[in-house]
Design an enzyme around this catalytic site. Structure first.
Site, PDB file in Angstrom:
ATOM      1  N   SER A 136       0.812  -1.217   0.000  1.00 55.52           N
ATOM      2  CA  SER A 136       0.000   0.000   0.000  1.00 55.52           C
ATOM      3  C   SER A 136       0.846   1.268   0.000  1.00 55.52           C
ATOM      4  CB  SER A 136      -0.938   0.008   1.215  1.00 55.52           C
ATOM      5  OG  SER A 136      -1.788  -1.109   1.198  1.00 55.52           O
ATOM      6  N   HIS A 200       0.301   4.912   4.107  1.00 50.74           N
ATOM      7  CA  HIS A 200      -0.322   5.388   2.873  1.00 50.74           C
ATOM      8  C   HIS A 200      -0.019   6.870   2.669  1.00 50.74           C
ATOM      9  CE1 HIS A 200      -3.658   2.098   3.414  1.00 50.74           C
ATOM     10  NE2 HIS A 200      -2.436   1.615   3.443  1.00 50.74           N
TER      11      HIS A 200
END
Length: 234
Positions: A136, A200
């Protein structure tokens, strides 16, 4: 759905194939009888994640085994949903970013930003014994770079609060909206299931910063002839 402009993207497709292959043969997929079932399978999954994932407390304790885990964790996923969600975003946005950067630079960008995103999360949670896995952070960096390079590319998104209607928005609308959701979720991370939203955010910021420093947007950088389409479920 697609993000191609007619050019090959071997790094993007290679990453997708590698992540999928490693997941299928690992214990998280639940497909191999070698890992058993029930409690035996759960124990195998925990050991697998601990071996290849980032454990902040171990990483900063100087454990030799943990040194390489920011790189290995990029290729480990915790579930089918985790894997397929990441690979969808990589497929939609990665090919065009790779075409713009070039294959070698894109590969180094992906790995470098992915490792730094995991390290950023680990540094902010240095005492945590929770395992962190997944691509991610690296894919978030791809999204950040894509936003700078192709801000006017139109992306088809599915928004739950609009009854999942497929609506097309420019990347400069969709991706900052996604980033803002990650920011809000990061503030509530302690209440959730342990999703590393901070990784993220770090990855997205690094990707945008890298692209803004490495590439000066001029008239030579134009939106693609065919806009990418993908499914975003904020």
């Amino acid at each position: 759905m697609g993000a191609l402009r007619g050019q090959p993207a071997p790094v993007t497709y290679g990453l997708i194939v590698l992540c999928c292959a490693l997941f299928v043969v690992g214990p998280a997929a639940g497909l191999s009888p070698a890992y058993g079932t029930g409690d035996a399978l759960l124990a195998a999954q925990r050991a697998y994640f601990a071996r290849w994932g980032v454990v902040p407390a171990e990483l900063f304790s100087g454990a030799p085994r943990a040194v390489l885990t920011p790189a290995t964790a990029l290729f480990v996923h915790g579930s089918w949903v985790h894997l397929l969600g990441n690979m969808l975003f990589l497929y939609v946005f990665g090919a065009m970013a790779e075409e713009r950067m070039g294959h070698v630079e894109f590969a180094l960008f992906y790995l470098g930003c992915g490792c730094l995103a995991l390290l950023g999360y680990a540094a902010a949670n240095a005492a945590s014994a929770q395992t962190l896995v997944g691509a991610s952070g690296a894919i978030s960096a791809v999204l950040g770079a894509f936003l700078f390079l192709f801000p006017k590319a139109r992306v088809t998104s599915l928004f739950p609060f609009l009854f999942f209607l497929p609506l097309r928005f420019p990347a400069w609308v969709v991706l900052p909206f996604w980033a803002s959701l990650q920011w809000m979720a990061a503030g509530r991370a302690a209440e959730g299931p342990g999703v590393a939203y901070l990784a993220h955010l770090v990855g997205f910021s690094l990707g945008f910063l890298y692209a803004s420093v490495r590439y000066v947007r001029t008239s030579r950088v134009k939106p693609p002839a065919e806009a990418p389409e993908g499914e975003q479920q904020p």
